[in-house]
Design a protein around this motif. Structure first.
Motif, short mmCIF file in Angstrom:
data_model
loop_
_atom_site.label_atom_id
_atom_site.label_comp_id
_atom_site.label_asym_id
_atom_site.label_seq_id
_atom_site.Cartn_x
_atom_site.Cartn_y
_atom_site.Cartn_z
N MET A 1 0.84 -1.18 0.00
CA MET A 1 0.00 0.00 0.00
C MET A 1 0.89 1.24 0.00
O MET A 1 1.83 1.32 0.78
N GLU A 2 0.53 2.18 -0.86
CA GLU A 2 1.25 3.44 -0.89
C GLU A 2 0.86 4.28 0.31
O GLU A 2 -0.27 4.23 0.78
N GLY A 3 1.82 5.04 0.84
CA GLY A 3 1.49 5.98 1.89
C GLY A 3 2.36 5.93 3.11
O GLY A 3 2.09 6.62 4.08
N GLY A 4 3.39 5.14 3.11
CA GLY A 4 4.24 5.04 4.29
C GLY A 4 5.32 6.09 4.32
O GLY A 4 6.49 5.78 4.18
N ASN A 5 4.94 7.34 4.51
CA ASN A 5 5.92 8.42 4.44
C ASN A 5 6.44 8.87 5.81
O ASN A 5 7.19 9.83 5.89
N ALA A 6 6.08 8.20 6.86
CA ALA A 6 6.57 8.56 8.19
C ALA A 6 8.04 8.19 8.31
O ALA A 6 8.48 7.18 7.78
N THR A 7 8.77 9.01 9.04
CA THR A 7 10.20 8.72 9.21
C THR A 7 10.49 7.91 10.45
O THR A 7 11.44 7.14 10.48
N SER A 8 9.69 8.02 11.49
CA SER A 8 9.96 7.25 12.71
C SER A 8 9.26 5.89 12.62
O SER A 8 8.21 5.73 12.02
N ALA A 9 9.87 4.90 13.23
CA ALA A 9 9.32 3.54 13.23
C ALA A 9 7.95 3.51 13.90
O ALA A 9 7.05 2.81 13.44
N ALA A 10 7.76 4.28 14.95
CA ALA A 10 6.48 4.29 15.66
C ALA A 10 5.37 4.86 14.78
O ALA A 10 4.27 4.33 14.74
N ARG A 11 5.67 5.93 14.06
CA ARG A 11 4.66 6.52 13.18
C ARG A 11 4.37 5.61 11.99
O ARG A 11 3.23 5.50 11.56
N ARG A 12 5.38 4.92 11.47
CA ARG A 12 5.14 3.97 10.38
C ARG A 12 4.26 2.82 10.85
O ARG A 12 3.37 2.37 10.15
N ALA A 13 4.52 2.34 12.07
CA ALA A 13 3.70 1.25 12.62
C ALA A 13 2.26 1.71 12.80
O ALA A 13 1.33 0.96 12.52
N ARG A 14 2.08 2.93 13.24
CA ARG A 14 0.73 3.48 13.42
C ARG A 14 -0.01 3.52 12.08
O ARG A 14 -1.18 3.17 12.01
N GLN A 15 0.68 3.91 11.03
CA GLN A 15 0.07 3.93 9.70
C GLN A 15 -0.28 2.51 9.26
O GLN A 15 -1.40 2.25 8.81
N ARG A 16 0.66 1.62 9.36
CA ARG A 16 0.46 0.25 8.89
C ARG A 16 -0.67 -0.43 9.63
O ARG A 16 -1.51 -1.09 9.04
N LEU A 17 -0.72 -0.25 10.93
CA LEU A 17 -1.74 -0.92 11.74
C LEU A 17 -3.14 -0.39 11.45
O LEU A 17 -4.12 -1.15 11.50
N GLY A 18 -3.27 0.89 11.12
CA GLY A 18 -4.58 1.43 10.76
C GLY A 18 -5.13 0.75 9.52
O GLY A 18 -6.29 0.31 9.48
N ALA A 19 -4.29 0.63 8.50
CA ALA A 19 -4.70 -0.04 7.26
C ALA A 19 -4.93 -1.53 7.51
O ALA A 19 -5.92 -2.10 7.03
N GLN A 20 -4.05 -2.15 8.27
CA GLN A 20 -4.17 -3.58 8.57
C GLN A 20 -5.52 -3.88 9.23
O GLN A 20 -6.21 -4.83 8.87
N HIS A 21 -5.90 -3.06 10.18
CA HIS A 21 -7.17 -3.26 10.89
C HIS A 21 -8.36 -3.17 9.93
O HIS A 21 -9.27 -4.00 9.98
N LEU A 22 -8.36 -2.15 9.08
CA LEU A 22 -9.45 -2.00 8.11
C LEU A 22 -9.50 -3.20 7.17
O LEU A 22 -10.57 -3.80 6.98
#
Length: 181
Positions: A1-22
């Motif tokens: 999925m496009e959209g992983g533009n966060a630089t910190s690992a925590a923010r990237r995980a937050r993005q990934r988990l939101g999409a994963q849940h949906l």
């Protein structure tokens, strides 16, 4: 999925988990599923091509424009390199951008933004609206600048049926998830 533009690992995980849940809500229980984020369309396509040997791998990127016809042909017409062996069933677009999905489910979006004024969001022809117009509408509705990282994380609160009802490209993607193995 496009959209992983966060630089910190925590923010990237937050993005990934939101999409994963949906997406998990539309994926069969027996299907192994993992969201991998790419920083842009080109990087996401490269990841998709490289990961295809791992089983059922789907591509989900922003279209950044109106789409007529199949998404694979659309991406190729825009100069994106995809191998001949790629199936159109595995290529999906967020038309024009992921933010369209946020606008499609104001009730879900209000769980991330309790201050949301849903009446300020567009309600028709969502997939025909330019990404900048959608983002501006979100900013007007939340009363502050939009943060894409928070937006991707907000996917966890959205209902696939609400998105699919207003976004045909999303409906196609969710149908494919339901048939994943």
């Amino acid at each position: 999925m496009e959209g992983g533009n966060a630089t910190s690992a925590a923010r990237r995980a937050r993005q990934r988990l939101g999409a994963q849940h949906l997406f998990n809500r539309e994926t069969p229980a027996n299907a192994k599923f993992e969201v991998r984020l790419g920083t842009n369309t080109v990087r996401t396509i490269k990841n998709f091509v490289n990961d295809r040997s791992e089983g059922c791998v789907l591509l989900l990127v922003d279209s950044d424009g109106d789409v007529e016809g199949d998404p694979l042909a659309y991406l190729r017409l825009r100069g994106k390199e995809l191998p001949d062996r790629v199936s159109v069933a595995d290529v999906h677009l967020m038309t024009h951008s992921m933010e369209t999905w946020l606008v499609a489910d104001p009730a879900g979006l209000s769980r991330t933004y309790p201050e949301l004024k849903a009446r300020k969001l567009p309600s028709d022809d969502l997939e025909r609206r330019d990404r900048k117009a959608i983002q501006k509408a979100i900013e007007m509705a939340i009363g502050k600048p939009y943060d894409k990282i928070v937006g991707i994380a907000a996917l966890q609160h959205l209902e696939p049926t609400a998105i699919a009802a207003r976004c045909p490209a999303a409906a196609r993607f969710f149908d494919r998830l339901r048939n994943a193995e």
